[in-house]
Structure formats: C-alpha cells, structure tokens
Design a protein around this motif. Structure first.
Motif, PDB file in Angstrom:
ATOM      1  N   TRP A 180       0.841  -1.194   0.000  1.00  0.00           N
ATOM      2  CA  TRP A 180       0.000   0.000   0.000  1.00  0.00           C
ATOM      3  C   TRP A 180       0.878   1.246   0.000  1.00  0.00           C
ATOM      4  N   LEU A 181       0.301   2.337  -0.454  1.00  0.00           N
ATOM      5  CA  LEU A 181       0.970   3.638  -0.423  1.00  0.00           C
ATOM      6  C   LEU A 181       0.051   4.640   0.255  1.00  0.00           C
ATOM      7  N   TYR A 182       0.578   5.321   1.266  1.00  0.00           N
ATOM      8  CA  TYR A 182      -0.170   6.355   1.976  1.00  0.00           C
ATOM      9  C   TYR A 182       0.377   7.723   1.592  1.00  0.00           C
ATOM     10  N   ILE A 217       2.870  14.153  -8.354  1.00  0.00           N
ATOM     11  CA  ILE A 217       3.945  13.397  -7.729  1.00  0.00           C
ATOM     12  C   ILE A 217       4.186  12.158  -8.575  1.00  0.00           C
ATOM     13  N   HIS A 218       5.413  11.955  -8.996  1.00  0.00           N
ATOM     14  CA  HIS A 218       5.771  10.786  -9.795  1.00  0.00           C
ATOM     15  C   HIS A 218       6.488   9.796  -8.879  1.00  0.00           C
ATOM     16  N   GLU A 230       6.092   3.208 -12.842  1.00  0.00           N
ATOM     17  CA  GLU A 230       5.840   4.594 -12.444  1.00  0.00           C
ATOM     18  C   GLU A 230       4.349   4.773 -12.198  1.00  0.00           C
ATOM     19  N   SER A 231       4.033   5.445 -11.095  1.00  0.00           N
ATOM     20  CA  SER A 231       2.654   5.817 -10.787  1.00  0.00           C
ATOM     21  C   SER A 231       2.613   7.320 -10.561  1.00  0.00           C
ATOM     22  N   VAL A 232       1.529   7.937 -10.947  1.00  0.00           N
ATOM     23  CA  VAL A 232       1.374   9.386 -10.837  1.00  0.00           C
ATOM     24  C   VAL A 232       0.174   9.679  -9.951  1.00  0.00           C
ATOM     25  N   LEU A 233       0.370  10.535  -8.946  1.00  0.00           N
ATOM     26  CA  LEU A 233      -0.742  10.973  -8.109  1.00  0.00           C
ATOM     27  C   LEU A 233      -0.649  12.477  -7.942  1.00  0.00           C
ATOM     28  N   PRO A 234      -1.770  13.143  -7.799  1.00  0.00           N
ATOM     29  CA  PRO A 234      -1.769  14.613  -7.738  1.00  0.00           C
ATOM     30  C   PRO A 234      -1.114  15.131  -6.473  1.00  0.00           C
ATOM     31  N   LEU A 235      -0.475  16.297  -6.613  1.00  0.00           N
ATOM     32  CA  LEU A 235       0.148  16.913  -5.446  1.00  0.00           C
ATOM     33  C   LEU A 235      -0.901  17.308  -4.419  1.00  0.00           C
ATOM     34  N   ARG A 250      -0.447   2.038 -12.620  1.00  0.00           N
ATOM     35  CA  ARG A 250       0.989   2.053 -12.857  1.00  0.00           C
ATOM     36  C   ARG A 250       1.272   1.816 -14.336  1.00  0.00           C
ATOM     37  N   SER A 251       2.447   2.259 -14.755  1.00  0.00           N
ATOM     38  CA  SER A 251       2.883   2.016 -16.131  1.00  0.00           C
ATOM     39  C   SER A 251       4.302   1.478 -16.086  1.00  0.00           C
ATOM     40  N   LEU A 252       4.591   0.524 -16.931  1.00  0.00           N
ATOM     41  CA  LEU A 252       5.909  -0.101 -16.964  1.00  0.00           C
ATOM     42  C   LEU A 252       6.885   0.795 -17.727  1.00  0.00           C
TER      43      LEU A 252
END
Length: 717
Positions: A180-182, A217-218, A230-235, A250-252
């Motif tokens: 998980w990512l918090y 955020i990358h 790589e996963s991208v989430l908003p700042l 995610r993208s490879l």
C-alpha cells in the motif's frame, strides 16, 4: 545522454546489518548542498564537507544506546535532529560537543523516521503511521499517538516532498504480501491510502523513489522481477479524509536484466524525467556480476552509463545535488553524474561532435573544484588560458603519448609528458591525466630502471589526480622512498584510504632522520618546522602559565600552589623536537589527512613500539608548542590544527594502550602525558567554577550616560 564521472571515497562503512544493507543508516543533506549527514547503524552521526571529503563534526551516543533513524538537519532552526532507542528525540546545534548534553524528549510511541524538506519544519513519522510536526511533538512529547496502520502492517519506505509550499509525506507499507501507499497532506490535513498493483512473490517492490513534477507526484518503484514502474498521483488531493482505498494505476518503464542468480535486493533513484540510477542488478554485458552502478534511459530503455564498484555493492543509493552516494565494500563513494536532455540521437550516440564539445566544459568531477585557485570553467565561458591553449595544437595525442610511455626512454617520456601538459586544453587534460599516470605507474612497477619523478610531480600539479584515479602511485612512491612525491600527494589527494595513510606513516617513522634530511621537500613546510623548533614559548621565557598549561613536574596530587618561576624544574619537560625537521614536515602532512576512526584504528596497530613512542613524543612536542601559541608566530599556509593533534594522540593511545602500559621505554612518556592531561583537567575545573560569573559579566550592560567618570557595581551571584 548521461555520464558517470570519476568518484571518490567520502568515508568508511561499518559492519553490514544484513546481506543487503550496509552499516549506514541514512544520508541526508546538511546546512547546504556541500554538507551531508551520515548516520551509521551503531552510535554516531557525522557531518562531511563533500568537496573536501573531510568530516566537520561528529556526535556519538552513550554505550548501550542506539540510533534508530537517520539524523536530519532542521533548516529553520539550524539544528540537528535524531531519534535514539525508538522513542528519544534529540536536538542539538553545530557547536554542541556532546549529544548527551543536548535537548532530548521521550515520546509516547516508537518513531520510524524524522523527515526534513528544505525551508520546512521537520515531520516525525511514527511506526504506527501517525504524523506530527516536530515542534508540535516536542511541545507535548507524551501526547497520545493514534494507530493508522492495521495489525501486522509495516512501513517499508518513506519520504517527504515539497512543491508550491505544499508538504506531502509518502510512505509504503506491506501486510501479508499486499503493498500500500499512503499520502499524508497538510493544509488541509488528509490521509489517502492507495493500493499498489503487485503480484505476490513475483513482483514485490524493493525500492521506491519519488519526485514532484508540475502539479503531480511521480512515484517510481522497482520490483524483484526487474520491472520498473511509475505511478502518478496529484500533489493536491480532492479527498476529504481517509475513507476507502484508492487504486493507483501504474505504467511499466523498464525491464532490467536479471542474470542467472536470484535477486533479493536492489535500489533505484529517479534522476530526472528520463533517467534512473540502479544498483543491485546485473550489467547487461557483464554476465552475472551485480556490482555495477548503472544509469538507464527510461524513455528509450537503453543503458546510458555504468561504473563497476569495488567490493560488494549494497541495495542502498542516495542522490543529492548531482552526486550519487553508493555504499560498497567497506567504503561510501560519491559519484558525480550528469544527465542531458533525452533525444533519440543522443541516446544512440549520433549527436554532432560540436554539440558534445560545447558541453564538455561543464562535465567536471566535483573533486576538481579548484580549492587552490585554479580557474573554474563554465559552459560558454572560457578563461584566457583555455582560449590560448585551445589555439595551440598539441604535438601528440594522448593515445600516442601512452604508446611512447610504454617504450620510450625515461628522459624522453618526462619531456613529452611536460610538453603535453603545457599544450593541452584544460578540459582535455583532465581526462588524459589519469590515463598517463596509470601507464607511468604500470611501467615503473615492471621496469626497475624506470621512475619518472618529474612527470609524476607535473601530473600532480595539474590537480586532476586523486587516489582513486591512480591507487598505485603512493605505494610506488613509498617503495622508491620518494617522500617529496608523498608530501605533494598528501597535500592534493582528498581520498587517501586509512590503510595507505598508515603505511606512509610507518614508512616515514621507520626511515632514519639522516636519510630523510637529504630529501627535497616543500620549502614552506620545512621553514615552519625550523622556526617552530627555534621559537621559545612564553612559558620558557617568563616561567608563567600560558593557555592554562603548567609543566608536568609542577603538578602534584596534594598541592594547589600556582606555577612560579622558582618552582620550575627545567629538566622536567623536554621541549626539543624528537625528530628531524624534514621528518616533522612529513608527519605534519599525515596529521592533516582526512580519516575515519574505525578504519584507521586497526591499521595503526601495525606500528612498532619504538615508532609509536617517537610519534607520540612528536605529537606531545608540537602540542606543547601550540599550547604556548608558538605556531601563531609563524606564517604558513598548511599547518596541523590543534584538534587534529589531539585526535591523533587519542587514537594512537587507543590503538596501543596495552603495549604502552607495559613497555618500560614508554613509562616516562606515558607519565608526562598523564600529568599534562591532569593539568588540563584541573584548569577546566577552575574555569567551570567561574563560568557563572563570566556569563553575568557578558550579559551586563554598561551605563549609557557615565560622564567623565563613574563607578559601576556588578553583583555576581
């Protein structure tokens, strides 16, 4: 395009915690980009100035205590922060000598890490997933800490990011094979939980790296199967709380080669939007060997640069200000790098030569940062010297010169090397110096009649050499008893290993004074020794006490009588130098060499008892001279500092304490050292008694209107 440049050793590395982690707990930026904090896994925090490869401060916790997270620097308060024994937060300043005496507070829950971002207040992350600002926590250390994580959920990685005045704490967790990512954001205070897409056992994340780009955020994470995602989430999140779990697509980006052996660890760090540095994975062309640092282009999935690291490489990697920090073997290396903007032509090596040459001026290793007054070149700006040299075409190319070195006569080789150095542009000379030095040393080791001392000295004077570029040069100089070359190398090389330092020290101490006195050394260093040995101290002239020092014969266990001229025993303290002037000049160079205590200590034990006694006698001699401020009367650019002398005395006693305690010939020396230390302790005890009075005097304000005459009464409590 990307490039890795010649690295250098910053410090030694202690025993590894396990097969994948070195003895380094963490590396963080210090008060500026040229200072880093290195926290080892035992009990110490050390600040290093990277450009000099020297420690500027070190603090250690008491025996029985352990440091449980990497120390950080609070840029707002200019203080250092660390956590010991999981719950004790310690805060201290640069000028604090002992960490134990600094501020400390015990909190109510176990702390995982203290996270710090530039120009922001540090954030404390607890093992349970809760987050607090440092000042808020220290204001109420025993405040209750909520449990954020589920049972058996453990934090594996964490960081803090800052962009547009927005602070975000990221941490990844693992629970029964699930990852998980918090994302904890402030203003407003929100916590969002994301589920990472993984396949149990096959693609478990082993390394994370994150950066802010634009409003996103990358997140980069490396898996055991060699896949880099790589996963991208908003700042800024639109979530209002921690309800539910959000998916994190995610993208490879890249599939790294695995080789034949099973991988259990690795590390990846994002360098820019197109490049990533990787350790722990095999080089695609080097078989099963995993001891490589590689830079990959993720846009074109190509290997851009690689560097083999001596000794086993660990799954740890840090990146600050264009430098990679890589623990490997028993050392921590700093590897400068540069990444250029990605294009297909650059990736395939098809850029025009003029384009690469236009940028060559900026591709300088950090260890050549000209501390001695050389001209620093920047892209598009050339010094007059470089412009003049560029207009002159060298008679030989570096490849032709290398061939001549292999077979040419000694005098001819020295003349050709000197001519090459004189005519070659500085940027080209930097790359060629190492090759020439390696070839000259190689032939000198195989041909006993070949030793081009002048060529070696000319190469050293370019200041483009360091120990790691040509490791055999100092060993060769010691074999040839070329102490002049050793002296210049000690002045220039910032990365001499502790083992080589001790080998040189032993060679100097074991060589008779009569032989060393015939060696041509740096004139200034010899003059310093000559004047130092001839200078009479204030104590010798006046018979008084200077800088708190009394000769050992004046100190007694039962008498508090101050020193006086009548009480002096002129035979009690031998103020003559125990070594010759040239040997003293060489020992001064050793004293100024950067080192770490742990790697140096075992090598010092190779010194014989007579060598230790002579070295201690010299250290005591120069320390007594410094105590009387004799060195301040002598103008010199390079002299050992007071603290360097003390440090060498301490570590030499640590290495040979038992031998010195039982050796009859060391009895007088050890007794003098004991009495001298006792006199210093007595002085500091007396100063401590008046410390309060001195502080009151310092704080007292003089009357503004005192006229022609006044009497001011100051009450001291």
């Amino acid at each position: 395009m990307a490039a890795l440049y010649e690295g250098y050793t910053l410090c030694g590395v202690g025993p590894a915690q396990n097969s994948s982690i070195s003895g380094i707990l963490g590396i963080e930026l210090g008060r500026d980009i040229d200072h880093v904090l290195v926290t080892d896994s035992s009990r110490s925090v050390t600040v290093y100035k990277v450009s000099d490869q020297k420690p500027t401060g070190s603090w250690t916790v008491k025996q029985g205590q352990i440091i449980t997270c990497a120390a950080v620097f609070n840029t707002q308060s200019q203080e250092y922060v660390v956590v010991t024994d999981n719950k004790v937060v310690r805060v201290w300043k640069e000028d604090d000598v002992y960490m134990e005496r600094a501020f400390k507070a015990t909190v109510s829950a176990a702390v995982l890490r203290v996270l710090s971002a530039a120009d922001s207040e540090p954030v404390v992350l607890f093992c349970c997933g809760a987050v607090r600002f440092l000042d808020s926590l220290l204001g109420s250390p025993q405040q209750p800490i909520e449990d954020v994580l589920a049972e058996e959920e453990m934090i594996r990685w964490s960081t803090v990011l800052k962009a547009d005045h927005q602070l975000v704490v990221l941490f990844s967790t693992e629970q029964r094979g699930e990852h998980w990512l918090y994302a904890h954001r402030f203003n407003p205070n929100t916590l969002v939980k994301h589920r990472l897409e993984t396949e149990p056992c096959l693609s478990a994340p082993i390394s994370f790296s994150a950066r802010c780009r634009g409003s996103n955020i990358h997140l980069l994470y490396l898996c055991l199967n060699g896949s880099l995602y790589e996963s991208v989430l908003p700042l800024r999140s639109s979530a209002t709380g921690a309800e539910g779990v959000q998916a994190l697509p995610r993208s490879l980006l890249l599939n790294l080669p695995l080789g034949e052996e099973e991988l259990i660890s690795g590390a990846a760090v994002m360098l820019d939007e197109a490049h990533v540095a990787v350790v722990g994975f095999p080089h695609p062309s080097a078989g099963h060997c995993k001891d490589y640092l590689c830079i990959w282009n993720t846009h074109f999935q190509t290997l851009q640069a690689s560097k083999e690291m001596a000794g086993r490489i660990y799954s740890q990697l840090w990146c600050y200000s264009g430098k990679l920090y890589v623990p490997h073997g028993k050392m921590l290396s700093v590897i400068p790098f540069e990444c250029q903007k990605s294009s297909l032509a650059a990736t395939m090596g098809k850029l025009k030569q003029s384009q690469s040459e236009s940028k060559s001026c900026s591709l300088l290793s950090s260890w050549t940062a000209q501390p001695h007054g050389n001209i620093t070149q920047t892209p598009g700006i050339k010094s007059r010297m470089s412009t003049r040299n560029t207009s002159i075409k060298s008679a030989l190319t570096v490849d032709q010169l290398i061939e001549h070195i292999k077979t040419g006569a000694g005098e001819d080789v020295q003349a050709e090397v000197g001519e090459f150095i004189r005519l070659t542009p500085q940027t080209d000379l930097q790359l060629a110096t190492g090759r020439m030095a390696l070839e000259l040393v190689s032939r000198s080791l195989t041909d006993a009649n070949f030793y081009p001392q002048c060529a070696f000295l000319q190469l050293l004077e370019t200041r483009y050499l360091c120990y790691s570029v040509c490791p055999e040069l100092l060993s060769l100089a010691m074999v040839k008893k070329d102490f002049h070359l050793c002296q210049i190398a000690f002045q220039i090389f910032p990365d001499i290993p502790e083992a080589v330092t001790c080998a040189c020290l032993k060679a100097i101490l074991s060589t008779p004074d009569s032989e060393i006195e015939t060696v041509n050394l740096d004139t200034e260093s010899v003059i310093f020794m000559k004047v130092l040995t001839q200078t009479q101290s204030g104590l010798e002239e006046e018979g008084g006490q200077q800088n708190g020092f009394c000769p050992p014969a004046l100190e007694s266990d039962v008498s508090d009588t101050p020193c006086s001229k009548l009480q002096r025993d002129p035979l009690a303290l031998d103020m003559s130098c125990p070594v010759g002037l040239h040997k003293g000049a060489l020992l001064n160079e050793v004293l100024q060499t950067a080192y770490s205590d742990k790697p140096l200590l075992p090598h010092l034990k190779d010194l014989t008892v007579p060598e230790v006694i002579v070295f201690l006698q010299y250290l005591l001699f120069i320390y007594l001279k410094y105590s009387h401020d004799a060195h301040k009367q002598i103008p010199a650019l390079r002299t050992p500092s007071f603290s360097q002398i003390i440090d060498w005395i301490c570590i030499l006693l640590d290495a040979h304490f038992t031998v010195l305690a039982v050796a009859p010939e060391a009895k007088r020396l050890v007794s003098d050292l004991h009495k001298f230390v006792r006199s210093q302790v007595k002085l500091y005890a007396e100063l401590g008694k008046i410390e309060g009075s001195l502080q009151v005097l310092k704080k007292s304000k003089q009357s503004e209107d005192f006229g022609m005459y006044s009497i001011e009464v100051i009450e001291l409590f």
